[in-house]
Design a protein around this motif. Structure first.
Motif, PDB file in Angstrom:
ATOM      1  N   ASP A  55      39.883 141.915  42.733  1.00  0.00           N
ATOM      2  CA  ASP A  55      41.285 141.522  42.521  1.00  0.00           C
ATOM      3  C   ASP A  55      42.115 142.687  42.009  1.00  0.00           C
ATOM      4  O   ASP A  55      43.230 142.923  42.477  1.00  0.00           O
ATOM      5  N   LEU A  56      41.577 143.406  41.035  1.00  0.00           N
ATOM      6  CA  LEU A  56      42.301 144.539  40.463  1.00  0.00           C
ATOM      7  C   LEU A  56      42.493 145.639  41.503  1.00  0.00           C
ATOM      8  O   LEU A  56      43.583 146.195  41.641  1.00  0.00           O
ATOM      9  N   ALA A  57      41.461 145.953  42.272  1.00  0.00           N
ATOM     10  CA  ALA A  57      41.562 146.989  43.309  1.00  0.00           C
ATOM     11  C   ALA A  57      42.603 146.613  44.357  1.00  0.00           C
ATOM     12  O   ALA A  57      43.437 147.439  44.745  1.00  0.00           O
ATOM     13  N   ASN A  58      42.597 145.368  44.808  1.00  0.00           N
ATOM     14  CA  ASN A  58      43.578 144.932  45.813  1.00  0.00           C
ATOM     15  C   ASN A  58      44.999 144.997  45.276  1.00  0.00           C
ATOM     16  O   ASN A  58      45.924 145.413  45.983  1.00  0.00           O
ATOM     17  N   SER A  59      45.184 144.587  44.037  1.00  0.00           N
ATOM     18  CA  SER A  59      46.510 144.645  43.435  1.00  0.00           C
ATOM     19  C   SER A  59      47.008 146.079  43.329  1.00  0.00           C
ATOM     20  O   SER A  59      48.155 146.380  43.639  1.00  0.00           O
ATOM     21  N   VAL A  60      46.134 146.983  42.911  1.00  0.00           N
ATOM     22  CA  VAL A  60      46.506 148.392  42.778  1.00  0.00           C
ATOM     23  C   VAL A  60      46.842 148.989  44.142  1.00  0.00           C
ATOM     24  O   VAL A  60      47.837 149.697  44.296  1.00  0.00           O
ATOM     25  N   MET A  61      46.018 148.696  45.142  1.00  0.00           N
ATOM     26  CA  MET A  61      46.278 149.242  46.483  1.00  0.00           C
ATOM     27  C   MET A  61      47.602 148.740  47.044  1.00  0.00           C
ATOM     28  O   MET A  61      48.346 149.505  47.663  1.00  0.00           O
ATOM     29  N   ASP A  62      47.900 147.458  46.832  1.00  0.00           N
ATOM     30  CA  ASP A  62      49.188 146.916  47.285  1.00  0.00           C
ATOM     31  C   ASP A  62      50.345 147.652  46.631  1.00  0.00           C
ATOM     32  O   ASP A  62      51.322 148.003  47.289  1.00  0.00           O
ATOM     33  N   ARG A  63      50.258 147.883  45.344  1.00  0.00           N
ATOM     34  CA  ARG A  63      51.332 148.541  44.603  1.00  0.00           C
ATOM     35  C   ARG A  63      51.489 150.014  44.982  1.00  0.00           C
ATOM     36  O   ARG A  63      52.573 150.562  44.908  1.00  0.00           O
ATOM     37  N   LEU A  64      50.383 150.650  45.358  1.00  0.00           N
ATOM     38  CA  LEU A  64      50.441 152.058  45.750  1.00  0.00           C
ATOM     39  C   LEU A  64      50.801 152.232  47.224  1.00  0.00           C
ATOM     40  O   LEU A  64      51.063 153.342  47.668  1.00  0.00           O
ATOM     41  N   GLY A  65      50.785 151.147  47.966  1.00  0.00           N
ATOM     42  CA  GLY A  65      51.098 151.228  49.387  1.00  0.00           C
ATOM     43  C   GLY A  65      49.938 151.759  50.217  1.00  0.00           C
ATOM     44  O   GLY A  65      50.136 152.263  51.314  1.00  0.00           O
ATOM     45  N   TYR A  66      48.724 151.638  49.691  1.00  0.00           N
ATOM     46  CA  TYR A  66      47.550 152.071  50.445  1.00  0.00           C
ATOM     47  C   TYR A  66      47.295 151.063  51.559  1.00  0.00           C
ATOM     48  O   TYR A  66      47.147 149.867  51.298  1.00  0.00           O
ATOM     49  N   THR A  67      47.247 151.540  52.777  1.00  0.00           N
ATOM     50  CA  THR A  67      46.957 150.664  53.912  1.00  0.00           C
ATOM     51  C   THR A  67      45.754 151.225  54.650  1.00  0.00           C
ATOM     52  O   THR A  67      45.376 152.382  54.484  1.00  0.00           O
ATOM     53  N   GLU A  68      45.150 150.397  55.446  1.00  0.00           N
ATOM     54  CA  GLU A  68      44.006 150.798  56.257  1.00  0.00           C
ATOM     55  C   GLU A  68      42.890 151.413  55.416  1.00  0.00           C
ATOM     56  O   GLU A  68      42.304 152.433  55.774  1.00  0.00           O
ATOM     57  N   MET A  69      42.606 150.793  54.311  1.00  0.00           N
ATOM     58  CA  MET A  69      41.509 151.234  53.457  1.00  0.00           C
ATOM     59  C   MET A  69      40.230 150.517  53.899  1.00  0.00           C
ATOM     60  O   MET A  69      40.269 149.369  54.327  1.00  0.00           O
TER      61      MET A  69
END
Length: 190
Positions: A55-69
């Motif tokens: 949950d924490l990793a997904n939230s951080v990636m969404d906020r950073l705009g990381y896509t296609e991880m």
């Protein structure tokens, strides 16, 4: 009749006061328990309202705009960070590659003090390897930005590569403020 009503009002007031005292004790000992479990000073606002490392990793990636991880399996994460499977039960490691840099998000949930030491060593080793690779690839370019973000907060260790430190730090500051507001809202509802 008046005497009986007065007696019942006294009981109600005493009951409400005892209930409030119990709430104060529960809040105090809850924070104390968190503090003892993590070994650091922790305030309610510092604890993320997430259920897992995922949950924490997904939230951080969404906020950073990381896509296609790409999410690494527990086996791949274990090989990548040299961690035992018992620690990787609640861990999330994602990697991705943009045109300019490697992106990586690794979140580990700490189970106990022994796990904390093992995770700290593995993360330190990963940071050293990353910095060594960056220095050899970019020997002619001096980069003043810190190329990674590392934080231990509550039960979580978070390591992020591929985004400037200041940007990730701002995201975590915002995330902590939102969680603090969420915790305050939850306590008002209850």
């Amino acid at each position: 009749m008046k005497r009986r009503r007065l007696y019942h009002n006294h009981k109600t007031v005493i009951f409400v006061l005892l209930f409030l005292v119990l709430l104060v004790f529960a809040a105090f000992f809850g924070v104390k328990y968190i503090r003892e479990k993590t070994g650091t000073k922790v305030y309610v606002g510092d604890v993320y309202v997430v259920q897992s490392a995922e949950d924490l990793a997904n939230s951080v990636m969404d906020r950073l705009g990381y896509t296609e991880m790409t999410k690494l399996t527990a086996q791949q994460s274990g090989n990548y960070y040299a961690l035992p499977m018992s620690i990787l039960q609640d861990a999330a490691v994602y990697t991705g590659k943009t045109a300019s840099a490697l992106q990586e998000v690794a979140v580990f949930r700490i189970g106990n003090d022994k796990d904390r030491e093992i995770i700290s060593q593995a993360v330190d080793d990963r940071v050293k390897a990353y910095l060594s690779a960056q220095n050899s690839l970019n020997a002619d370019v001096q980069n003043s930005d810190k190329p990674y973000y590392l934080e231990t907060r509550g039960d979580f260790v978070v390591l992020i590569f591929g985004t400037p430190y200041e940007k990730v730090s701002a995201v975590f500051q915002n995330f902590a403020e939102e969680n603090n507001a969420s915790l305050n809202t939850e306590s008002i509802k209850n």
